[in-house]
Design an enzyme around this catalytic site. Structure first.
Site, PDB file in Angstrom:
ATOM      1  N   ARG A  52       0.682  -1.201   0.043  1.00  0.00           N
ATOM      2  CA  ARG A  52       0.084   0.144   0.059  1.00  0.00           C
ATOM      3  C   ARG A  52       0.911   1.271   0.081  1.00  0.00           C
ATOM      4  NH1 ARG A  52      -5.291  -1.469   1.337  1.00  0.00           N
ATOM      5  NH2 ARG A  52      -5.811   0.494   0.641  1.00  0.00           N
ATOM      6  N   ARG A  79      -2.177   6.833   1.144  1.00  0.00           N
ATOM      7  CA  ARG A  79      -3.057   7.719   1.927  1.00  0.00           C
ATOM      8  C   ARG A  79      -1.941   8.948   2.989  1.00  0.00           C
ATOM      9  NH1 ARG A  79      -6.050   2.903   4.942  1.00  0.00           N
ATOM     10  NH2 ARG A  79      -3.945   1.949   4.628  1.00  0.00           N
ATOM     11  N   ARG A 103      -6.255  13.086  -4.180  1.00  0.00           N
ATOM     12  CA  ARG A 103      -7.640  12.131  -3.638  1.00  0.00           C
ATOM     13  C   ARG A 103      -8.547  13.444  -3.410  1.00  0.00           C
ATOM     14  NH1 ARG A 103      -7.516   9.410   2.031  1.00  0.00           N
ATOM     15  NH2 ARG A 103      -7.035  11.644   2.616  1.00  0.00           N
ATOM     16  N   ASP A 155      -7.158  -1.306  -7.304  1.00  0.00           N
ATOM     17  CA  ASP A 155      -7.512  -2.002  -6.248  1.00  0.00           C
ATOM     18  C   ASP A 155      -8.139  -3.261  -6.458  1.00  0.00           C
ATOM     19  OD1 ASP A 155      -8.598  -0.963  -3.319  1.00  0.00           O
ATOM     20  OD2 ASP A 155     -10.056  -2.419  -4.052  1.00  0.00           O
ATOM     21  N   TYR A 201     -15.871  -9.887   0.474  1.00  0.00           N
ATOM     22  CA  TYR A 201     -16.436  -8.599  -0.041  1.00  0.00           C
ATOM     23  C   TYR A 201     -17.612  -8.778  -0.591  1.00  0.00           C
ATOM     24  CZ  TYR A 201     -12.271  -6.233   1.861  1.00  0.00           C
ATOM     25  OH  TYR A 201     -11.275  -5.723   2.808  1.00  0.00           O
TER      26      TYR A 201
HETATM   27  O1  CP3 Z   1      -0.507  -0.985  -2.578  1.00  0.00           O
HETATM   28  C1  CP3 Z   1      -0.637   0.082  -3.221  1.00  0.00           C
HETATM   29  O2  CP3 Z   1      -0.070   1.112  -2.923  1.00  0.00           O
HETATM   30  C2  CP3 Z   1      -1.411   0.200  -4.696  1.00  0.00           C
HETATM   31  C3  CP3 Z   1      -2.598   0.270  -4.446  1.00  0.00           C
HETATM   32  C4  CP3 Z   1      -3.715  -0.603  -3.501  1.00  0.00           C
HETATM   33  C5  CP3 Z   1      -4.962  -0.166  -2.931  1.00  0.00           C
HETATM   34  N1  CP3 Z   1      -5.584  -1.095  -2.619  1.00  0.00           N
HETATM   35  C6  CP3 Z   1      -5.401   1.255  -3.071  1.00  0.00           C
HETATM   36  C7  CP3 Z   1      -6.472   1.603  -2.296  1.00  0.00           C
HETATM   37  C8  CP3 Z   1      -3.812  -1.830  -3.269  1.00  0.00           C
HETATM   38  C9  CP3 Z   1      -2.543  -3.103  -3.301  1.00  0.00           C
HETATM   39  C10 CP3 Z   1      -4.952  -2.433  -2.590  1.00  0.00           C
HETATM   40  C11 CP3 Z   1      -5.242  -3.904  -2.253  1.00  0.00           C
HETATM   41  C12 CP3 Z   1      -6.449  -3.849  -1.535  1.00  0.00           C
HETATM   42  N2  CP3 Z   1      -7.680  -3.364  -1.454  1.00  0.00           N
HETATM   43  C13 CP3 Z   1      -6.568  -4.951  -0.271  1.00  0.00           C
HETATM   44  C14 CP3 Z   1      -5.366  -5.904  -0.129  1.00  0.00           C
HETATM   45  C15 CP3 Z   1      -4.265  -5.384   0.682  1.00  0.00           C
HETATM   46  C16 CP3 Z   1      -4.797  -5.393   2.136  1.00  0.00           C
HETATM   47  O3  CP3 Z   1      -4.691  -3.988   2.541  1.00  0.00           O
HETATM   48  O4  CP3 Z   1      -5.264  -6.016   2.918  1.00  0.00           O
HETATM   49  C17 CP3 Z   1      -7.782  -4.850  -0.012  1.00  0.00           C
HETATM   50  C18 CP3 Z   1      -8.342  -5.649   1.431  1.00  0.00           C
HETATM   51  C19 CP3 Z   1      -8.591  -3.697  -0.635  1.00  0.00           C
HETATM   52  C20 CP3 Z   1      -9.922  -3.569  -0.270  1.00  0.00           C
HETATM   53  C21 CP3 Z   1     -10.044  -2.042   0.185  1.00  0.00           C
HETATM   54  N3  CP3 Z   1      -9.679  -0.911  -0.664  1.00  0.00           N
HETATM   55  C22 CP3 Z   1     -10.162  -1.291   1.381  1.00  0.00           C
HETATM   56  C23 CP3 Z   1     -10.622  -2.307   2.714  1.00  0.00           C
HETATM   57  C24 CP3 Z   1     -10.154  -0.191   1.328  1.00  0.00           C
HETATM   58  C25 CP3 Z   1     -10.786   1.019   2.292  1.00  0.00           C
HETATM   59  C26 CP3 Z   1      -9.575   1.117   3.450  1.00  0.00           C
HETATM   60  C27 CP3 Z   1      -8.455   1.638   3.101  1.00  0.00           C
HETATM   61  O5  CP3 Z   1      -7.268   0.931   3.025  1.00  0.00           O
HETATM   62  O6  CP3 Z   1      -8.263   2.860   2.911  1.00  0.00           O
HETATM   63  C28 CP3 Z   1      -9.828   0.520   0.040  1.00  0.00           C
HETATM   64  C29 CP3 Z   1      -9.820   1.721  -0.555  1.00  0.00           C
HETATM   65  C30 CP3 Z   1      -8.460   1.994  -1.000  1.00  0.00           C
HETATM   66  N4  CP3 Z   1      -7.759   1.016  -1.934  1.00  0.00           N
HETATM   67  C31 CP3 Z   1      -7.762   3.149  -0.744  1.00  0.00           C
HETATM   68  C32 CP3 Z   1      -6.249   2.992  -1.537  1.00  0.00           C
HETATM   69  C33 CP3 Z   1      -5.357   4.222  -1.670  1.00  0.00           C
HETATM   70  C34 CP3 Z   1      -8.133   4.273   0.032  1.00  0.00           C
HETATM   71  C35 CP3 Z   1      -9.426   5.021  -0.301  1.00  0.00           C
HETATM   72  C36 CP3 Z   1      -9.042   6.326  -1.210  1.00  0.00           C
HETATM   73  O7  CP3 Z   1      -7.864   6.343  -1.619  1.00  0.00           O
HETATM   74  O8  CP3 Z   1     -10.089   7.051  -1.379  1.00  0.00           O
END
Ligand code: CP3
Length: 340
Positions: free
Chosen positions: A25, A29, A38, A74, A151
């Site tokens: 990640r 953020r 964002r 994502d 999910y």
């Molecule tokens: O790794 C990276 O930097 C690349 C981008 C990436 C995102 N999501 C961007 C994102 C990756 C590899 C993911 C994977 C992801 N997404 C997982 C597996 C990794 C983990 O953390 O367990 C999961 C379970 C998700 C599902 C998901 N997407 C959730 C639970 C959320 C909300 C909570 C959070 O982490 O903020 C997201 C949204 C998300 N995906 C954001 C980002 C940067 C934040 C929301 C936003 O930017 O508006």
């Protein structure tokens, strides 16, 4: 072809002067330049616009110089392409208004044409490869079928994914059909990603640790194994199972290039379970990045000493938290680069 090939060499099990480092990640953020973007564009617009996705992907590389980039996207774009509605709600996270809970729900789930539904990801990969200019490799990713099912069935994030488990244990035929549809889609998706230019792929099984060891084999690993077998000749595959230390011995028998581990297992035990057969990736506690930079540096050095510099990729044990100071991220990366 890529100038910095430490990451790819570690995935091949070759000896390296120091281990490569990236952070799960890392595109996100905790970065002020990300937060700026964002504010202007909603989540899926960022994912679907190649100029935005590629820019966000390279932001952490520019600032800290990690040894690999991970595409901004994502795991939930896959169920979206399968005709399951997915929203990203502020303060809630993923929100799926029509969760899959029955055979009837499942019948509306499709195995999509990847170029039609996820072509924008391939365009983002091509744009990112241009921006990266062959400096470092690019990682593509997907969720594991089990984590995606979590999910799709729960409809949102959860502490225990009780509804997902309920489907598996009360309507196992429905669960297995859904898992197979996700697996087939994911294989086609990752193959297209490799064709578009990613140098390696990672499968995130973020919720594998919710299952008992026996159920893990039946509802998660079996499907991840199909993906590994289908992709192994196209690109190196990394499997990260959060909380899945109990399955490491079995996982190491596969043709996976690397296994991700979280911080609940010691490097020594992780090596013992995997018998040094595969490269390991991890496993710094993301909350430990709140320690002072000098302490972070010491802990990173010790972690590398314990895993060994070869067959090892330095990473966190899960995604970076939003409240981590930039200086602490820098200390983590620098400690690896200064390792000798
Ligand atoms: O790794 C990276 O930097 C690349 C981008 C990436 C995102 N999501 C961007 C994102 C990756 C590899 C993911 C994977 C992801 N997404 C997982 C597996 C990794 C983990 O953390 O367990 C999961 C379970 C998700 C599902 C998901 N997407 C959730 C639970 C959320 C909300 C909570 C959070 O982490 O903020 C997201 C949204 C998300 N995906 C954001 C980002 C940067 C934040 C929301 C936003 O930017 O508006």
């Amino acid at each position: 072809m890529v100038k910095n090939d430490l990451f790819l060499r570690a995935l091949q099990g070759k000896s390296v002067p120091r281990p490569p480092v990236w952070m799960m990640r890392q595109a996100g953020r905790y970065l002020p330049e990300f937060i700026k973007i964002r504010k202007k564009y909603d989540f899926f617009t960022r994912c679907r616009t190649p100029e935005l996705a590629s820019e966000i992907t390279v932001q952490p590389i520019r600032r800290f110089g990690m040894d690999a980039a991970i595409l901004f996207s994502d795991i939930l774009v896959v169920p979206q392409a399968m005709n399951i509605e997915v929203e990203m709600k502020a303060g809630v996270g993923p929100w799926l208004p029509n969760p899959i809970r029955s055979q009837k729900d499942l019948d509306s789930v499709i195995i999509p044409d990847i170029q039609d539904s996820l072509g924008y990801v391939m365009n983002a990969i091509k744009a990112t490869k241009e921006l990266l200019n062959d400096e470092v490799p690019l990682i593509g990713f997907a969720g594991s079928p089990w984590t995606i099912l979590c999910y799709c069935v729960q409809g949102q994030g959860s502490k225990n994914f009780d509804k997902a488990k309920e489907l598996c244990f009360t309507q196992p035929q429905v669960a297995h059909q859904l898992l197979q549809k996700i697996t087939d889609t994911t294989i086609a998706y990752l193959k297209e990603k490799v064709k578009a230019g990613v140098d390696a792929v990672q499968i995130f099984d973020s919720w594998g640790g919710m299952l008992s060891p026996v159920d893990y084999q039946e509802f998660s690993w079996k499907y991840i194994l199909q993906i590994i077998d289908a992709l192994k000749d196209d690109a190196p595959v990394i499997a990260f199972g959060k909380g899945c230390w109990f399955a490491l011995e079995e996982m190491a028998k596969s043709d996976v290039s690397a296994l991700g581990v979280d911080w609940t297992i010691s490097p020594k035990l992780a090596r013992q379970f995997t018998q040094n057969k595969v490269t390991l990736q991890g496993n710094f506690d993301p909350s430990r990045l709140l320690s002072p930079p000098s302490e972070i540096k010491k802990m990173v050095k010790q972690m590398i000493d314990e895993f060994g510099k070869d067959k090892y990729i330095v990473n966190l044990g899960h995604g970076i938290l939003p409240n981590i100071p930039l200086d602490n991220v820098k200390a983590f990366i620098d400690a690896v680069k200064e390792y000798e």
